[in-house]
Design an enzyme around this catalytic site. Structure first.
Site, mmCIF file in Angstrom:
data_model
loop_
_atom_site.group_PDB
_atom_site.id
_atom_site.type_symbol
_atom_site.label_atom_id
_atom_site.label_comp_id
_atom_site.label_asym_id
_atom_site.label_seq_id
_atom_site.Cartn_x
_atom_site.Cartn_y
_atom_site.Cartn_z
ATOM 1 N N CYS A 121 0.813 -1.216 0.000
ATOM 2 C CA CYS A 121 0.000 0.000 0.000
ATOM 3 C C CYS A 121 0.852 1.274 0.000
ATOM 4 C CB CYS A 121 -1.016 -0.001 1.137
ATOM 5 S SG CYS A 121 -0.359 -0.383 2.749
ATOM 6 N N HIS A 144 2.763 -4.605 15.102
ATOM 7 C CA HIS A 144 3.021 -4.112 16.455
ATOM 8 C C HIS A 144 3.893 -2.860 16.357
ATOM 9 C CE1 HIS A 144 3.672 -4.175 20.745
ATOM 10 N NE2 HIS A 144 4.975 -4.292 20.590
#
Length: 146
Positions: free
Chosen positions: A24, A83
């Site tokens: 992306c 994370h």
């Protein structure tokens, strides 16, 4: 830019890459630039090259978004979640301040934090955000000029 009332937009003149894999960031760059300028390899190289040029004393901290393994008790699942991890220098020593750690992990000097960043980037799918003061951001001095 405004459009005349009732006019239809010409979508064929708008460059648009659709999502493929987890690229992306590459798609977003190319879509903003309205042409295919970046590949995954080119984006990875850009991420690796500024690593050696970072003026770490100008950087308040770094925030990394890393793949993180998932587990149920002792059972490790073949799923990875994302994370966020903080790195920061305190009193001349760099620390990994990952919230999953029981205590801060000493990374050492600039070489230590660069080694940690290089290892994180080598794993792939790692994003690095620099946290700088407004003055450093305005001057663009988080990169060395030498």
């Amino acid at each position: 830019m405004s459009q005349a009332p009732g006019a239809q937009p010409n979508l064929s003149s708008v460059y648009h890459e659709r999502q493929r894999l987890e690229l992306c960031a590459v798609h977003a760059l190319n879509n903003v630039l309205q042409q295919q300028l970046f590949s995954q390899e080119a984006a990875d190289e850009i991420c690796k090259r500024p690593l050696s040029q970072l003026a770490l004393p100008q950087v308040l901290g770094l925030i990394l978004n890393l793949p993180s393994p998932m587990s149920l008790g002792l059972l490790s699942l073949p799923v990875r979640r994302r994370h966020w991890v903080a790195l920061r220098q305190v009193d001349g020593i760099y620390y990994n301040l990952d919230s999953k750690l029981r205590a801060p992990e000493v990374l050492g000097d600039e070489d230590g934090v660069r080694a940690f960043l290089a290892a994180a980037l080598a794993q792939g799918l790692c994003e690095v955000l620099l946290v700088v003061t407004k003055e450093v951001e305005e001057k663009g001095c988080w990169l060395r000029t030498d």
